[in-house]
Design an enzyme around this catalytic site. Structure first.
Site, PDB file in Angstrom:
ATOM      1  N   GLY A  81     -40.570  37.016  39.859  1.00 57.86           N
ATOM      2  CA  GLY A  81     -40.955  38.356  40.318  1.00 57.86           C
ATOM      3  C   GLY A  81     -41.813  38.310  41.569  1.00 57.86           C
ATOM      4  N   GLY A  82     -42.382  37.143  41.870  1.00 59.70           N
ATOM      5  CA  GLY A  82     -43.113  36.970  43.134  1.00 59.70           C
ATOM      6  C   GLY A  82     -44.394  37.780  43.241  1.00 59.70           C
ATOM      7  N   THR A  83     -44.741  38.104  44.472  1.00 61.58           N
ATOM      8  CA  THR A  83     -46.037  38.726  44.786  1.00 61.58           C
ATOM      9  C   THR A  83     -46.206  40.088  44.122  1.00 61.58           C
ATOM     10  OG1 THR A  83     -45.867  37.666  46.953  1.00 61.58           O
ATOM     11  CG2 THR A  83     -47.556  39.357  46.708  1.00 61.58           C
ATOM     12  N   HIS A  90     -44.777  75.957  42.719  1.00 59.57           N
ATOM     13  CA  HIS A  90     -46.215  76.233  42.655  1.00 59.57           C
ATOM     14  C   HIS A  90     -46.743  75.840  41.275  1.00 59.57           C
ATOM     15  CE1 HIS A  90     -50.038  78.255  43.197  1.00 59.57           C
ATOM     16  NE2 HIS A  90     -49.862  78.797  41.987  1.00 59.57           N
TER      17      HIS A  90
HETATM   18  C1  LIG Z   1     -52.617  42.747  46.896  1.00 58.75           C
HETATM   19  C2  LIG Z   1     -51.276  43.230  47.342  1.00 58.75           C
HETATM   20  C3  LIG Z   1     -50.873  44.518  47.064  1.00 58.75           C
HETATM   21  C4  LIG Z   1     -49.637  44.965  47.485  1.00 58.75           C
HETATM   22  N1  LIG Z   1     -49.290  46.246  47.200  1.00 58.75           N
HETATM   23  C5  LIG Z   1     -48.099  46.712  47.616  1.00 58.75           C
HETATM   24  C6  LIG Z   1     -47.692  48.040  47.318  1.00 58.75           C
HETATM   25  O1  LIG Z   1     -48.424  48.794  46.687  1.00 58.75           O
HETATM   26  N2  LIG Z   1     -46.480  48.452  47.733  1.00 58.75           N
HETATM   27  C7  LIG Z   1     -45.631  47.628  48.430  1.00 58.75           C
HETATM   28  O2  LIG Z   1     -44.548  48.045  48.792  1.00 58.75           O
HETATM   29  N3  LIG Z   1     -45.983  46.355  48.719  1.00 58.75           N
HETATM   30  C8  LIG Z   1     -47.187  45.879  48.336  1.00 58.75           C
HETATM   31  N4  LIG Z   1     -47.537  44.591  48.607  1.00 58.75           N
HETATM   32  C9  LIG Z   1     -46.566  43.727  49.331  1.00 58.75           C
HETATM   33  C10 LIG Z   1     -45.499  43.236  48.366  1.00 58.75           C
HETATM   34  O3  LIG Z   1     -46.094  42.589  47.271  1.00 58.75           O
HETATM   35  C11 LIG Z   1     -44.495  42.296  49.056  1.00 58.75           C
HETATM   36  O4  LIG Z   1     -44.098  42.899  50.252  1.00 58.75           O
HETATM   37  C12 LIG Z   1     -43.301  42.106  48.126  1.00 58.75           C
HETATM   38  O5  LIG Z   1     -43.704  41.347  47.019  1.00 58.75           O
HETATM   39  C13 LIG Z   1     -42.078  41.506  48.809  1.00 58.75           C
HETATM   40  O6  LIG Z   1     -42.082  40.162  48.730  1.00 58.75           O
HETATM   41  P1  LIG Z   1     -40.790  39.250  48.912  1.00 58.75           P
HETATM   42  O7  LIG Z   1     -39.591  39.809  48.246  1.00 58.75           O
HETATM   43  O8  LIG Z   1     -40.697  38.952  50.322  1.00 58.75           O
HETATM   44  O9  LIG Z   1     -41.231  37.916  48.157  1.00 58.75           O
HETATM   45  P2  LIG Z   1     -42.374  37.615  47.132  1.00 58.75           P
HETATM   46  O10 LIG Z   1     -42.545  38.727  46.176  1.00 58.75           O
HETATM   47  O11 LIG Z   1     -43.569  37.147  47.841  1.00 58.75           O
HETATM   48  O12 LIG Z   1     -41.721  36.422  46.306  1.00 58.75           O
HETATM   49  C14 LIG Z   1     -41.406  35.195  46.883  1.00 58.75           C
HETATM   50  C15 LIG Z   1     -41.091  34.222  45.769  1.00 58.75           C
HETATM   51  O13 LIG Z   1     -40.587  33.028  46.340  1.00 58.75           O
HETATM   52  C16 LIG Z   1     -41.140  31.918  45.668  1.00 58.75           C
HETATM   53  N5  LIG Z   1     -41.099  30.784  46.595  1.00 58.75           N
HETATM   54  C17 LIG Z   1     -41.771  30.642  47.757  1.00 58.75           C
HETATM   55  N6  LIG Z   1     -41.430  29.479  48.353  1.00 58.75           N
HETATM   56  C18 LIG Z   1     -40.525  28.882  47.537  1.00 58.75           C
HETATM   57  C19 LIG Z   1     -39.820  27.655  47.605  1.00 58.75           C
HETATM   58  N7  LIG Z   1     -39.950  26.819  48.635  1.00 58.75           N
HETATM   59  N8  LIG Z   1     -38.996  27.342  46.576  1.00 58.75           N
HETATM   60  C20 LIG Z   1     -38.842  28.173  45.525  1.00 58.75           C
HETATM   61  N9  LIG Z   1     -39.480  29.342  45.419  1.00 58.75           N
HETATM   62  C21 LIG Z   1     -40.318  29.704  46.416  1.00 58.75           C
HETATM   63  C22 LIG Z   1     -42.553  32.361  45.320  1.00 58.75           C
HETATM   64  O14 LIG Z   1     -43.076  31.606  44.246  1.00 58.75           O
HETATM   65  C23 LIG Z   1     -42.311  33.824  44.959  1.00 58.75           C
HETATM   66  O15 LIG Z   1     -42.038  33.982  43.587  1.00 58.75           O
HETATM   67  C24 LIG Z   1     -48.764  44.099  48.186  1.00 58.75           C
HETATM   68  C25 LIG Z   1     -49.142  42.781  48.451  1.00 58.75           C
HETATM   69  C26 LIG Z   1     -50.382  42.347  48.037  1.00 58.75           C
HETATM   70  C27 LIG Z   1     -50.778  40.927  48.326  1.00 58.75           C
END
Ligand SMILES: Cc1cc2nc3c(=O)[nH]c(=O)nc-3n(C[C@H](O)[C@H](O)[C@H](O)COP(=O)(O)OP(=O)(O)OC[C@H]3O[C@@H](n4cnc5c(N)ncnc54)[C@H](O)[C@@H]3O)c2cc1C
Length: 486
Positions: free
Chosen positions: A39-41, A453
């Site tokens: 699920g990442g970030t 409203h």
């Molecule tokens: C505190 C905070 C609050 C946020 N709030 C919002 C919000 O309210 N609304 C919004 O739209 N956005 C928000 N964001 C931004 C949002 O979280 C990111 O833009 C979003 O997660 C998109 O990320 P992504 O799909 O690029 O990858 P990510 O979600 O970053 O996932 C990348 C994945 O790749 C994996 N990975 C990395 N390198 C490798 C590798 N070499 N091999 C295998 N796996 C790897 C990582 O472990 C991770 O699981 C927020 C960010 C932060 C930090």
């Protein structure tokens, strides 16, 4: 000997899993590689946990204001410094962990249940353009989709190596109340944490090198956000030319000029929120010949193709978005082009995002400063209207009248150029404007629509009825609706 697939997806952020599912559904043999949390970030250290914590902070804030609504809390008044409200940070964290964890396990079990899809755990690295290693495994595919996201920048600040610090990731483990949180960074992430911890009960100081908070926004928006922050007792230190850090007592000290002497800001804990960088440094992109820019973002075209045929980059790592919705939109663009013969483009999208302080800021399209600049260069005449939230009945009823709305339109075409709704439900209301922008319909469509409203949205037609010519000028220094208390 590499195991061969039709497609490899690296990373399970906001684009990778949905793309893997579409490709697998289309009959491709797909490998997905994740090195850390599914699920990442967004799911683990970004949107979901922070908005869950913002909700706890809002509950505490409202509880403190209970008497304004005629509600009597039966806690002894001496609790939590006399406010009658205290926050159990262990329970805040447990609630956050529960919601975030459910989402994470949902992504993981979904991916593992997909027919045609094999999930690998490990750090992916390109060995060549079409060969990727993941721990001991070697995988090969004609198509590789990179969705590796980003992480917090750790800036080269004097003294940083000597002090403990938190980032958005390690903040997720905080199950106690920092007595005084110093937030370095006056932008979206820093401000969300600043306000939530203030509401939990911490002293909070925001330190930024900028001359105003959220410097990308118009000056009046910055000023109003500044006033909201200071109104809750958050201290803001702008124009820190050189932030130096040191140990101070049991906590940390920050000097704002790096000129020695006692720290100008002292706190118990330090949060770094000065920006993000892409997770591309250990991906072996050089082995594949994939071009990056100076900051490490992968260079892509309007369909998210890299310079190497058969390799795409989606989400934060391509520098085209930085949000969950832009990453998901990247998935839609790639899938549409690859599987549906639908020529969707990145350039089709309208910038849109929210800042989740309370009240939130919903944004779409151009800022006033951009429209003014454009008017100067192109001679395009524009109209603008603003309205304070004190004029919105729904906000008055709920006792949430901070902020204002602003909308900009092209005087000739009547198309909406941009909008900012800083106020109650601003993150939702902005969509009635955004959808009309996507429809490329004139603003008069909203003006003539009958809205419900009492809502905040019902005032958008009224706002549009108030449009006035925007006088071109060199700056966006329109008089702020709310002045900060410096
Ligand atoms: C505190 C905070 C609050 C946020 N709030 C919002 C919000 O309210 N609304 C919004 O739209 N956005 C928000 N964001 C931004 C949002 O979280 C990111 O833009 C979003 O997660 C998109 O990320 P992504 O799909 O690029 O990858 P990510 O979600 O970053 O996932 C990348 C994945 O790749 C994996 N990975 C990395 N390198 C490798 C590798 N070499 N091999 C295998 N796996 C790897 C990582 O472990 C991770 O699981 C927020 C960010 C932060 C930090």
């Amino acid at each position: 000997m590499a195991t061969t697939f039709d497609a490899i997806v690296i990373g399970t952020g906001q684009a990778g899993p949905s793309l893997a599912a579409r490709l697998a559904q289309a009959g491709m043999k797909v490998a997905v590689i994740e090195r850390k949390l599914f699920g990442g970030t967004c799911v683990n250290t970004g949107c979901i946990p922070t908005k869950t914590m913002v909700a706890s902070a809002y509950a505490a804030h409202l509880a403190r204001r209970a008497a304004e609504f005629g509600v009597v809390l039966k806690h002894p008044p001496e609790m939590a410094g006399g406010s009658g409200v205290s926050v159990d940070m262990k329970r805040v964290k447990a609630r956050k962990d529960g919601i975030s964890g459910q989402s994470r396990t949902g992504v993981e079990s979904w991916l593992k249940s997909l027919p045609n899809c094999t999930v690998y755990r490990g750090s992916a690295r390109f060995e060549s353009a079409h060969e990727v290693s993941a721990g001991p495994e070697r995988l090969a595919a004609e198509r590789v989709f990179i969705n590796v996201g980003g992480r917090a920048i750790i800036p080269a600040m004097p003294g940083l190596a000597e002090v403990p610090y938190l980032t958005n990731s390690s903040m997720m483990d905080v199950d106690f109340l920092p007595p005084h949180l110093v937030v370095v960074g006056g932008s979206y992430i820093g401000l969300e944490f600043a306000q939530m911890f203030r509401r939990f009960g911490s002293e909070v100081t925001v330190v930024t090198s900028g001359s105003r908070l959220i410097g990308r926004e118009d000056e009046d928006i910055s000023a109003a956000v500044h006033a909201i922050m200071e109104g809750e007792g958050i201290r803001v230190r702008l124009n820190a030319r050189c932030i130096g850090l040191s140990r101070h007592g049991g906590g940390i000290g920050a000097s704002l000029e790096c000129t020695g002497g006692p720290p100008e800001v002292a706190g118990s804990h330090l949060l770094l929120a000065v920006g993000r960088r892409p997770n591309t440094d250990d991906l072996g992109l050089e082995n594949a010949g994939v071009t990056q820019d100076k900051q490490g973002y992968i260079v892509v075209d309007d369909q998210l193709r890299t310079n190497v045929p058969g390799i795409w980059a989606l989400g934060d790592c391509n520098g085209k978005g930085g949000f969950t919705h832009t990453s998901y939109n990247d998935f839609e663009i790639v899938a549409a082009n690859l599987l549906d013969a639908d020529r969707r483009r990145v350039s089709d999208r309208i910038p849109a995002y929210a800042l989740y302080i309370d009240p939130p800021l919903g944004r779409a399209g151009m800022t006033e400063a951009q429209v003014r600049q454009d008017a100067l260069q192109s001679g395009r005449a524009a109209l603008m209207a603003t309205m304070p939230m004190t004029r919105v009945g729904r906000a008055v009823e709920k006792g949430e009248t901070q902020g204002f709305m602003k909308i900009l339109v092209d005087a000739e075409t009547k198309l909406i150029l941009g909008a900012a709704i800083l106020g109650m439900s601003g993150d939702e209301v902005i969509h009635c404007i955004l959808d009309v922008m996507y429809a490329k319909a004139p603003y008069t469509v909203i003006e003539r629509a009958m809205h419900i409203h009492p809502t905040v949205s019902e005032l958008v037609p009224t706002l549009l009825g108030d449009l006035k010519p925007l006088v071109p000028s060199n700056s966006s220094a329109a008089k702020p609706l709310v002045q900060p208390n410096h």
